[in-house]
Design a protein around this motif. Structure first.
Motif, short mmCIF file in Angstrom:
data_model
loop_
_atom_site.label_atom_id
_atom_site.label_comp_id
_atom_site.label_asym_id
_atom_site.label_seq_id
_atom_site.Cartn_x
_atom_site.Cartn_y
_atom_site.Cartn_z
N MET A 175 0.83 -1.22 0.00
CA MET A 175 0.00 0.00 0.00
C MET A 175 0.85 1.26 0.00
SD MET A 175 -2.84 -1.48 -0.13
CE MET A 175 -3.90 -0.06 -0.01
N GLY A 176 2.12 1.17 0.23
CA GLY A 176 2.99 2.35 0.19
C GLY A 176 2.90 3.21 1.42
N LYS A 177 2.49 2.61 2.55
CA LYS A 177 2.38 3.40 3.77
C LYS A 177 3.74 3.53 4.43
CE LYS A 177 -2.37 1.94 4.78
NZ LYS A 177 -3.25 1.28 5.79
N LEU A 178 3.96 4.69 5.04
CA LEU A 178 5.21 4.93 5.75
C LEU A 178 5.08 4.42 7.18
CD1 LEU A 178 5.99 8.57 4.51
CD2 LEU A 178 6.97 6.43 3.71
N GLU A 179 6.04 3.67 7.61
CA GLU A 179 6.03 3.11 8.96
C GLU A 179 7.17 3.68 9.77
OE1 GLU A 179 6.21 -1.06 8.67
OE2 GLU A 179 4.24 -1.28 7.70
N ARG A 180 6.90 3.90 11.03
CA ARG A 180 7.94 4.39 11.91
C ARG A 180 8.85 3.26 12.34
NH1 ARG A 180 5.01 8.68 16.05
NH2 ARG A 180 4.32 10.18 14.45
N ARG A 181 10.05 3.64 12.77
CA ARG A 181 11.03 2.65 13.23
C ARG A 181 10.61 2.13 14.60
NH1 ARG A 181 17.35 3.91 14.65
NH2 ARG A 181 17.95 1.74 15.18
N ASP A 182 10.57 0.81 14.70
CA ASP A 182 10.23 0.16 15.97
C ASP A 182 11.54 -0.32 16.59
OD1 ASP A 182 9.09 -1.04 18.09
OD2 ASP A 182 7.81 -2.42 16.96
N ILE A 183 12.05 0.46 17.51
CA ILE A 183 13.36 0.18 18.11
C ILE A 183 13.30 -1.08 18.96
CG2 ILE A 183 15.16 1.08 19.64
CD1 ILE A 183 14.31 3.87 18.77
N ILE A 184 12.18 -1.31 19.63
CA ILE A 184 12.07 -2.47 20.52
C ILE A 184 12.12 -3.76 19.69
CG2 ILE A 184 10.55 -3.66 22.15
CD1 ILE A 184 9.52 -0.86 22.95
N THR A 185 11.40 -3.77 18.56
CA THR A 185 11.41 -4.96 17.71
C THR A 185 12.80 -5.23 17.13
OG1 THR A 185 9.13 -4.46 17.12
CG2 THR A 185 10.29 -6.05 15.74
N GLU A 186 13.51 -4.19 16.73
CA GLU A 186 14.84 -4.37 16.17
C GLU A 186 15.81 -4.96 17.19
OE1 GLU A 186 16.18 -0.71 14.59
OE2 GLU A 186 14.75 -0.70 12.90
N TYR A 187 15.73 -4.50 18.45
CA TYR A 187 16.66 -4.99 19.45
C TYR A 187 16.29 -6.37 19.98
CZ TYR A 187 19.58 -0.86 19.76
OH TYR A 187 20.48 0.15 19.49
N THR A 188 15.00 -6.75 19.86
CA THR A 188 14.61 -8.11 20.27
C THR A 188 14.94 -9.14 19.19
OG1 THR A 188 12.39 -7.64 19.46
CG2 THR A 188 12.78 -7.34 21.82
N ASP A 189 15.02 -8.72 17.90
CA ASP A 189 15.35 -9.63 16.80
C ASP A 189 16.86 -9.58 16.55
OD1 ASP A 189 15.36 -11.29 14.65
OD2 ASP A 189 14.36 -9.90 13.26
N PHE A 190 17.54 -10.70 16.81
CA PHE A 190 19.00 -10.73 16.66
C PHE A 190 19.45 -10.82 15.19
CE2 PHE A 190 18.32 -12.21 20.99
CZ PHE A 190 19.21 -11.41 21.69
N ALA A 191 18.50 -11.00 14.25
CA ALA A 191 18.84 -11.00 12.83
C ALA A 191 18.59 -9.65 12.17
CB ALA A 191 18.03 -12.07 12.10
N SER A 192 18.28 -8.62 12.97
CA SER A 192 17.98 -7.30 12.41
C SER A 192 19.26 -6.57 12.06
CB SER A 192 17.16 -6.49 13.42
OG SER A 192 17.92 -6.29 14.60
N GLN A 193 19.09 -5.36 11.47
CA GLN A 193 20.23 -4.56 11.05
C GLN A 193 21.05 -4.05 12.23
OE1 GLN A 193 21.15 -4.03 7.91
NE2 GLN A 193 19.48 -5.32 7.18
N THR A 194 20.44 -4.04 13.42
CA THR A 194 21.18 -3.54 14.59
C THR A 194 22.32 -4.48 14.96
OG1 THR A 194 19.13 -2.55 15.40
CG2 THR A 194 20.93 -2.79 16.97
#
Length: 546
Positions: A165-184
């Motif tokens: 749909m092309g919607k802009l989503e904000r960065r979810d910092i909690i999800t990134e730090y809980t997922d060890f395969a993320s860009q963090t």
């Protein structure tokens, strides 16, 4: 005495063997003096040919001892007959020697031609292998680039599919730090992060490498071969191959040098100065600028009308954009339906989707099977066609090589036959001269009748000198003609074209094979016709003996 030592072997400094002086007692003729004409490298050490020559000389001396004395006319006739017979034997022996030398030369030429053909085949195979390797390398690079582009496009499609749909989503910092395969935790280098940063923390610090004193100590401990570099002059590149052809790299270097020279000439080319005008030109005056227009101040009614028009334009543009959106929606109803089916939650819809998927997979598998069968049939046909064409080309190439070899052999045979005829003509003329000289000497002997011993001695000397001179001339003539035949053969080989090759093959067939076959058939017919007469003669002889 002083002792000396040399770096060379005694065999390398050895000269020709020493031959001491000798004295021949009066009244004796040692047999060893007949070998005085032989020297080291020219008959010595003696081989099979020299041994045969010595045996022939002994036989000739024994024959000369059996010659009758020239006392009367009958003895002179008998002596002349014996001399003629011996001359015929010598000429026959010389012809056999010439034929043997010609056969040896032909064998050497055949071996040289085979070696040349083998080297050419190896060179062609090497060029074909290099061409194949270059094509394989280009194919691998192209496949690698296609795979890289495919991975890039797949990543883009996956990223677009996550946000249809092309919607802009904000960065979810909690999800990134809980997922060890993320860009963090595991960032990718293609987005600008390089994991080898701060590598200076792991650099080994050494006293001998980081301080001047350590470097001096390390340099003092190293041998001279490390600090004193020996530079060897580069060897010149060979621009030609073993067969004398210029390499492709050398030709490319020459072409690049020519292009570079042309570019430098264009770059350093001096521009020609502008020539002065021969006549004065008229300078036109610029056109005067028009007066600046003055905008009149609109009235309040015009402004309201203009604002109403602008509002109407906005409404029309908005409606046009709505119509464009509606048309785009109508055009992409199938895509919207596909997206809705992927997110369907009803069981009935999921079953329908599974059935459609199975049907599509079955149709796709059936199509793949059909394509596989077609490809296998085409591959078999192409393999058979390639096999047939390869066999045809192989047969044609072998026939061409065979015809070329036959043409060469025929040319050599013709040259040898021509030289043989020329030598026979020369020898016949020389023989006539000798016979005439012999007749003159016989006539002188008949008139003199007194110097038999001196004449026999002179005759022996003349015969021995004539024999040695003829033998040396024959050897020189054979060597010279072999060199000329070799030069002529190489020149014919270098200048020959395809049309000339076909002409040579045709001449071989019509001038050599067909006449030889006819001769063989005629000989067989003559042999068959004479066989009955021979058989009758044998019967008569046997009856007479019985």
């Amino acid at each position: 005495t002083l002792g000396t030592q040399t770096d060379y072997r005694d065999g390398e400094a050895q000269t020709d063997p020493y031959s001491p002086e000798y004295v021949v007692p009066s009244g004796s003729v040692p047999e060893l003096l007949t070998l005085a004409t032989l020297s080291w490298g020219r008959g010595l050490p003696a081989g099979l040919a020299e041994v045969e020559m010595i045996e022939r000389a002994r036989e000739k001396r024994a024959w000369e001892a059996t010659l009758p004395a020239m006392d009367n006319a009958s003895q002179i006739a008998k002596r002349r007959k014996m001399v003629d017979d011996m001359e015929r034997k010598e000429w026959a022996f010389r012809e056999q020697e010439i034929e043997k030398l010609q056969e040896v030369r032909l064998e050497v030429l055949k071996k040289l031609l085979q070696t040349q053909q083998k080297n050419q085949n190896e060179l062609d195979a090497k060029r074909l292998d290099d061409h194949w390797q270059n094509n394989e390398k280009a194919k691998e690079e192209k496949i690698k680039k296609i795979q890289h582009d495919c991975a890039l496009m797949l990543r883009k499609l996956i990223a677009k599919r996550k946000n249809v749909m092309g919607k802009l989503e904000r960065r979810d910092i909690i999800t990134e730090y809980t997922d060890f395969a993320s860009q963090t935790y595991a960032p990718l280098s293609r987005i600008g992060y390089f994991p080898d940063n701060h590598s200076e923390r792991y650099v080994v610090k050494n006293f001998y490498l980081n301080t001047f004193a350590g470097l001096c100590e390390l340099e003092a401990s190293l041998p001279d071969s490390v600090t004193q570099v020996k530079i060897k002059a580069p060897k010149p590149k060979y621009t030609t191959t073993k067969t004398g052809y210029i390499k492709r790299s050398a030709r490319l270097e020459v072409e690049l040098a020519q292009v570079h020279q042309a570019l430098l000439e264009n770059k350093n080319k001096v521009k020609e100065p502008k020539k002065p005008l021969r006549f004065l030109e008229k300078v036109e005056k610029p056109i005067p600028r028009p007066p600046t227009p003055v905008l009149e101040k609109p009235s309040i009614e015009e402004e309201e009308t203009e604002l109403a028009v602008i509002c109407l334009q906005k409404l029309l543009r908005g409606r046009a954009i709505q119509n464009m959106m509606f048309e785009g929606k109508e055009k992409r109803l199938e895509l919207i339906g596909e997206l809705r089916t992927t997110h369907a939650l009803q069981e009935h819809g999921q079953l329908l989707l599974k059935a459609e998927k199975q049907m599509t997979l079955a149709l796709q598998q059936q199509h793949d099977l059909q394509m596989h069968k077609l490809l296998s049939v085409e591959n078999h046909l192409a393999r058979e066609e390639g096999r047939v064409l390869a066999n045809i080309f192989d047969f044609l190439s072998k026939e061409l090589v065979r015809l070329q070899e036959e043409r060469k052999i025929h040319a050599f045979v013709m040259l040898a036959e021509r030289q043989r005829r020329m030598r026979e003509a020369e020898e016949s003329g020389r023989r006539q001269v000798e016979e005439k000289r012999r007749q003159e000497e016989d006539e002188i002997f008949k008139q003199a009748r007194g110097g038999c011993t001196i004449d026999s001695y002179l005759e022996d000397i003349i015969l021995s000198s004539v024999e040695s001179t003829a033998e040396e001339q024959a050897r020189e003539e054979i060597q010279r003609m072999a060199v000329e035949i070799n030069d002529i053969a190489y020149e014919m080989e270098s200048r020959r074209t395809c049309l000339q090759s076909e002409e040579i093959v045709a001449e071989l067939v019509y001038d050599f094979l067909i006449p030889e076959a006819e001769k063989m058939s005629i000989r067989e017919k003559v042999r068959q016709s004479q066989r009955k007469h021979i058989y009758a003669a044998h019967q008569i002889i046997h009856r007479g003996i019985e």
